[in-house]
Design an enzyme around this catalytic site. Sequence first.
Site, PDB file in Angstrom:
ATOM      1  N   SER A 104       4.245  -6.392   3.000  1.00 44.96           N
ATOM      2  CA  SER A 104       2.894  -6.339   3.561  1.00 44.96           C
ATOM      3  C   SER A 104       1.867  -6.883   2.565  1.00 44.96           C
ATOM      4  O   SER A 104       1.883  -8.060   2.242  1.00 44.96           O
ATOM      5  CB  SER A 104       2.582  -4.901   4.003  1.00 44.96           C
ATOM      6  OG  SER A 104       1.370  -4.831   4.710  1.00 44.96           O
ATOM      7  N   LEU A 105       0.992  -6.024   2.043  1.00 40.42           N
ATOM      8  CA  LEU A 105       0.037  -6.432   1.014  1.00 40.42           C
ATOM      9  C   LEU A 105       0.735  -7.158  -0.142  1.00 40.42           C
ATOM     10  O   LEU A 105       0.201  -8.107  -0.724  1.00 40.42           O
ATOM     11  CB  LEU A 105      -0.673  -5.178   0.484  1.00 40.42           C
ATOM     12  CG  LEU A 105      -1.297  -5.270  -0.903  1.00 40.42           C
ATOM     13  CD1 LEU A 105      -2.554  -6.108  -0.842  1.00 40.42           C
ATOM     14  CD2 LEU A 105      -1.588  -3.894  -1.462  1.00 40.42           C
ATOM     15  N   GLN A 149       0.454 -12.310   9.819  1.00 39.87           N
ATOM     16  CA  GLN A 149       1.072 -11.115   9.216  1.00 39.87           C
ATOM     17  C   GLN A 149       0.451  -9.784   9.642  1.00 39.87           C
ATOM     18  O   GLN A 149       1.153  -8.813   9.866  1.00 39.87           O
ATOM     19  CB  GLN A 149       1.032 -11.263   7.683  1.00 39.87           C
ATOM     20  CG  GLN A 149       1.949 -10.304   6.956  1.00 39.87           C
ATOM     21  CD  GLN A 149       1.288  -9.693   5.727  1.00 39.87           C
ATOM     22  OE1 GLN A 149       0.171  -9.198   5.796  1.00 39.87           O
ATOM     23  NE2 GLN A 149       1.983  -9.733   4.608  1.00 39.87           N
ATOM     24  N   ARG A 160      -9.155  -8.576   3.120  1.00 36.44           N
ATOM     25  CA  ARG A 160      -8.142  -8.012   4.012  1.00 36.44           C
ATOM     26  C   ARG A 160      -8.349  -6.503   4.136  1.00 36.44           C
ATOM     27  O   ARG A 160      -8.325  -5.943   5.233  1.00 36.44           O
ATOM     28  CB  ARG A 160      -6.754  -8.303   3.434  1.00 36.44           C
ATOM     29  CG  ARG A 160      -5.570  -7.766   4.227  1.00 36.44           C
ATOM     30  CD  ARG A 160      -4.280  -8.115   3.456  1.00 36.44           C
ATOM     31  NE  ARG A 160      -3.068  -7.886   4.240  1.00 36.44           N
ATOM     32  CZ  ARG A 160      -2.338  -6.789   4.181  1.00 36.44           C
ATOM     33  NH1 ARG A 160      -2.705  -5.799   3.390  1.00 36.44           N
ATOM     34  NH2 ARG A 160      -1.225  -6.679   4.905  1.00 36.44           N
ATOM     35  N   HIS A 212      -0.067  -3.774  11.154  1.00 34.05           N
ATOM     36  CA  HIS A 212       1.033  -4.582  11.699  1.00 34.05           C
ATOM     37  C   HIS A 212       1.287  -4.288  13.180  1.00 34.05           C
ATOM     38  O   HIS A 212       2.423  -4.118  13.617  1.00 34.05           O
ATOM     39  CB  HIS A 212       2.304  -4.413  10.861  1.00 34.05           C
ATOM     40  CG  HIS A 212       2.092  -4.849   9.444  1.00 34.05           C
ATOM     41  ND1 HIS A 212       1.965  -6.172   9.090  1.00 34.05           N
ATOM     42  CD2 HIS A 212       1.908  -4.137   8.304  1.00 34.05           C
ATOM     43  CE1 HIS A 212       1.727  -6.248   7.785  1.00 34.05           C
ATOM     44  NE2 HIS A 212       1.679  -5.036   7.289  1.00 34.05           N
ATOM     45  N   GLN A 266       0.833  -1.197   0.000  1.00 36.25           N
ATOM     46  CA  GLN A 266       0.000   0.000   0.000  1.00 36.25           C
ATOM     47  C   GLN A 266       0.873   1.255   0.000  1.00 36.25           C
ATOM     48  O   GLN A 266       1.894   1.292   0.674  1.00 36.25           O
ATOM     49  CB  GLN A 266      -0.871  -0.031   1.257  1.00 36.25           C
ATOM     50  CG  GLN A 266      -2.151   0.754   1.142  1.00 36.25           C
ATOM     51  CD  GLN A 266      -3.152   0.364   2.224  1.00 36.25           C
ATOM     52  OE1 GLN A 266      -3.114  -0.734   2.749  1.00 36.25           O
ATOM     53  NE2 GLN A 266      -4.062   1.246   2.553  1.00 36.25           N
TER      54      GLN A 266
END
Length: 291
Positions: free
Chosen positions: A88-89, A244, A113, A195, A9
């Site tokens: 991440s993503l 995650q 998500r 996170h 992102q």
Amino acid sequence: MKAYVFPGQGAQFTGMGKDLYENSALAKELFEKANEILGFRITDIMFEGTAEQLKETKVTQPAVFLHSVILAKTLGEDFKPEMVAGHSLGEFSALVANGTLSFEDGLKLVSQRALAMQKACEITPSTMAAVLGLADNIVEEVCASIDGVVVAANYNCPGQLVISGETSAVEKACEAMKAAGAKRALILPVGGAFHSPMMEPAREELAAAIEATTFSTPICPVYQNVTANAVSDANEIKKNLIIQLTAPVKWTQSVQQMIADGATLFTEVGPGKVLAGLINKIDKEAVTANA
């Protein structure tokens, strides 16, 4: 060894993917399939939308995922990854690229998500902040000393960490980071504390969706955010993906491990060049390229 990395992102921009849509029949077919799966024309927002529209979480995450995954699929025979990782993503893009997830399942999970994270953000005021110029252990110690929830969330490269948590705790931590010698500690324009433990409601929601999805044996290992190690076992990949959302992104450690395991070329697949820049800061000798 060829390593392919996938951004997260923040890499989005208006017009992303438009050239792919117009110049590749395969890309056009996949984008149209995505519009169908999502139930709205995400392509209209990606190609013509405003920065504000693109920043909506339900749009941003699928948009970055689609740009990355469809770009990888249009590379055809040239796309032969020997290791993959995503920030991440971007880990979801990496898992489609290495065959762990199908295109359709990857997109559905990314969409779920995004919506789950959006809901979690609305429960408690929370945010993230970038801390520049402090050693990892100092950042961790400062976070541990603050009342309230604040943790190290993204280990982006040496001297660049992102912290995440309750808004008041992050603000206090920023002041303490500056006092500890940080060059800068600034609040980021994000919707919430990704996170961090604040994402627990989203993790629970996403866990059910991940558990119900088929994970196949990949064609090459993925270096996952949670462990920063090569993983090829489908069940282990699934388990790490569930953790995650509430665990830190160990990007520095992942890149270091990929280099130790023989990565000679890092190709960034998707919008922007953020990861290539971070990789060059992690290892000045690293060779990077953009797909």
